[in-house]
Design a protein around this motif. Structure first.
Motif, PDB file in Angstrom:
ATOM      1  N   UNK A 114       0.858  -1.185   0.000  1.00 52.94           N
ATOM      2  CA  UNK A 114       0.000   0.000   0.000  1.00 52.94           C
ATOM      3  C   UNK A 114       0.892   1.232   0.000  1.00 52.94           C
ATOM      4  N   UNK A 115       0.370   2.324  -0.478  1.00 53.91           N
ATOM      5  CA  UNK A 115       1.144   3.571  -0.465  1.00 53.91           C
ATOM      6  C   UNK A 115       0.188   4.746  -0.510  1.00 53.91           C
ATOM      7  N   UNK A 116       0.665   5.873  -0.080  1.00 51.51           N
ATOM      8  CA  UNK A 116      -0.157   7.075  -0.042  1.00 51.51           C
ATOM      9  C   UNK A 116       0.390   8.107  -1.027  1.00 51.51           C
ATOM     10  N   UNK A 117      -0.508   8.705  -1.778  1.00 50.66           N
ATOM     11  CA  UNK A 117      -0.148   9.773  -2.713  1.00 50.66           C
ATOM     12  C   UNK A 117      -1.145  10.896  -2.502  1.00 50.66           C
ATOM     13  N   UNK A 118      -0.678  12.119  -2.554  1.00 51.16           N
ATOM     14  CA  UNK A 118      -1.610  13.239  -2.402  1.00 51.16           C
ATOM     15  C   UNK A 118      -2.652  13.209  -3.531  1.00 51.16           C
ATOM     16  N   UNK A 119      -3.892  13.571  -3.171  1.00 50.05           N
ATOM     17  CA  UNK A 119      -5.014  13.444  -4.106  1.00 50.05           C
ATOM     18  C   UNK A 119      -4.826  14.204  -5.401  1.00 50.05           C
ATOM     19  N   UNK A 120      -4.086  15.341  -5.350  1.00 45.60           N
ATOM     20  CA  UNK A 120      -3.965  16.179  -6.547  1.00 45.60           C
ATOM     21  C   UNK A 120      -2.695  15.884  -7.351  1.00 45.60           C
ATOM     22  N   UNK A 121      -1.958  14.837  -6.996  1.00 43.23           N
ATOM     23  CA  UNK A 121      -0.683  14.561  -7.671  1.00 43.23           C
ATOM     24  C   UNK A 121      -0.899  13.603  -8.847  1.00 43.23           C
ATOM     25  N   UNK A 140      -7.377   8.556   4.616  1.00 38.08           N
ATOM     26  CA  UNK A 140      -6.266   8.338   5.537  1.00 38.08           C
ATOM     27  C   UNK A 140      -6.425   9.262   6.739  1.00 38.08           C
ATOM     28  N   UNK A 141      -6.450   8.706   7.924  1.00 33.17           N
ATOM     29  CA  UNK A 141      -6.449   9.489   9.153  1.00 33.17           C
ATOM     30  C   UNK A 141      -5.059   9.401   9.777  1.00 33.17           C
ATOM     31  N   UNK A 142      -4.622  10.479  10.399  1.00 34.98           N
ATOM     32  CA  UNK A 142      -3.282  10.489  10.994  1.00 34.98           C
ATOM     33  C   UNK A 142      -3.301  11.294  12.290  1.00 34.98           C
ATOM     34  N   UNK A 143      -2.343  10.996  13.134  1.00 35.36           N
ATOM     35  CA  UNK A 143      -2.215  11.730  14.405  1.00 35.36           C
ATOM     36  C   UNK A 143      -0.753  11.688  14.824  1.00 35.36           C
ATOM     37  N   UNK A 144      -0.169  12.856  15.091  1.00 32.55           N
ATOM     38  CA  UNK A 144       1.189  12.886  15.619  1.00 32.55           C
ATOM     39  C   UNK A 144       1.158  12.386  17.057  1.00 32.55           C
ATOM     40  N   UNK A 145       1.980  11.438  17.379  1.00 36.40           N
ATOM     41  CA  UNK A 145       1.920  10.814  18.702  1.00 36.40           C
ATOM     42  C   UNK A 145       2.608  11.636  19.773  1.00 36.40           C
ATOM     43  N   UNK A 146       3.287  12.723  19.357  1.00 36.80           N
ATOM     44  CA  UNK A 146       3.879  13.620  20.362  1.00 36.80           C
ATOM     45  C   UNK A 146       2.968  14.807  20.647  1.00 36.80           C
ATOM     46  N   UNK A 147       1.752  14.776  20.127  1.00 39.21           N
ATOM     47  CA  UNK A 147       0.775  15.803  20.444  1.00 39.21           C
ATOM     48  C   UNK A 147       0.834  17.047  19.586  1.00 39.21           C
ATOM     49  N   UNK A 148       1.729  17.093  18.613  1.00 42.59           N
ATOM     50  CA  UNK A 148       1.824  18.313  17.805  1.00 42.59           C
ATOM     51  C   UNK A 148       0.603  18.486  16.901  1.00 42.59           C
TER      52      UNK A 148
END
Ligand SMILES: CC(C)(COP(=O)(O)OP(=O)(O)OC[C@H]1O[C@@H](n2cnc3c(N)ncnc32)[C@H](O)[C@@H]1OP(=O)(O)O)[C@@H](O)C(=O)NCCC(=O)NCCS
Length: 152
Positions: A114-121, A140-148
């Motif tokens: 699997x791989x991720x590509x930006x929708x407009x690319x 795709x959902x994402x979360x920085x684990x250091x809280x940023x």
């Protein structure tokens, strides 16, 4: 790890070694693949830390012209930093380095990449479609684990 010459179509593909790091980072920068929130040297070090991920480096006449960070999470394979030198594109190097990443995952029992590509690319969408990849229409959902705060 050296991949047999028959699968490389002119590229000499090996697993990254210490002496490749500066050239690989320079390639990623030339390709516009670095982001302000990613430290490429730290990304390479983390990819090399455990046996489930690495960076593959493709050389043509001694120069680094392609690379991919490949790994698996125990279920699926993923690639990042798929890059070919801007002066060496449309020669099949992208296809070849992706084929090496696929072989690397197959050898470890991974069935799906699997791989991720930006929708407009659109250009990169065309590249992956040429290689047989298809759009899975996931979000795709994402979360920085250091809280940023979220990044784009
Ligand atoms: C995407 C990238 C790796 C392609 O490398 P490349 O060596 O030029 O690709 P190849 O020569 O192996 O091309 C393989 C196929 O993709 C197609 N393709 C490659 N780049 C394309 C583009 N910009 N637009 C349309 N099709 C493209 C080729 O025509 C070829 O198709 P075919 O075999 O059906 O004729 C390269 O352009 C790159 O490094 N881009 C910048 C970094 C990047 O965006 N990486 C992807 C991160 S998600």
């Amino acid at each position: 790890m050296k991949i047999p010459a028959s699968t490389t179509h002119g590229l000499d593909i090996t697993t990254i070694v210490d002496g490749d790091i500066a050239e690989v980072i320079a390639l990623w920068q030339r390709c516009g693949s670095t982001r302000e929130w990613n430290n490429p040297a730290a990304d390479i070090a983390l990819a090399r830390r455990e046996s489930n991920s690495t960076v593959l480096v493709g050389r043509d006449k001694g120069a680094v012209v392609a690379s991919v960070l490949v790994g698996h999470d125990g279920h699926r394979g993923w690639v990042y930093y798929v890059t070919v030198d801007p002066d060496q594109r449309f020669k099949g190097h992208g296809r070849t380095i992706m084929s090496a990443a696929e072989d690397w995952l197959r050898a470890r029992g991974i069935e799906k990449l699997q791989l991720m590509v930006r929708g407009d690319n659109a250009k990169v969408h065309a590249f992956y479609k040429s290689l047989g990849y298809y759009d899975q229409e996931r979000v795709t959902f994402a979360k920085w684990l250091d809280g940023r705060e979220p990044t784009p």
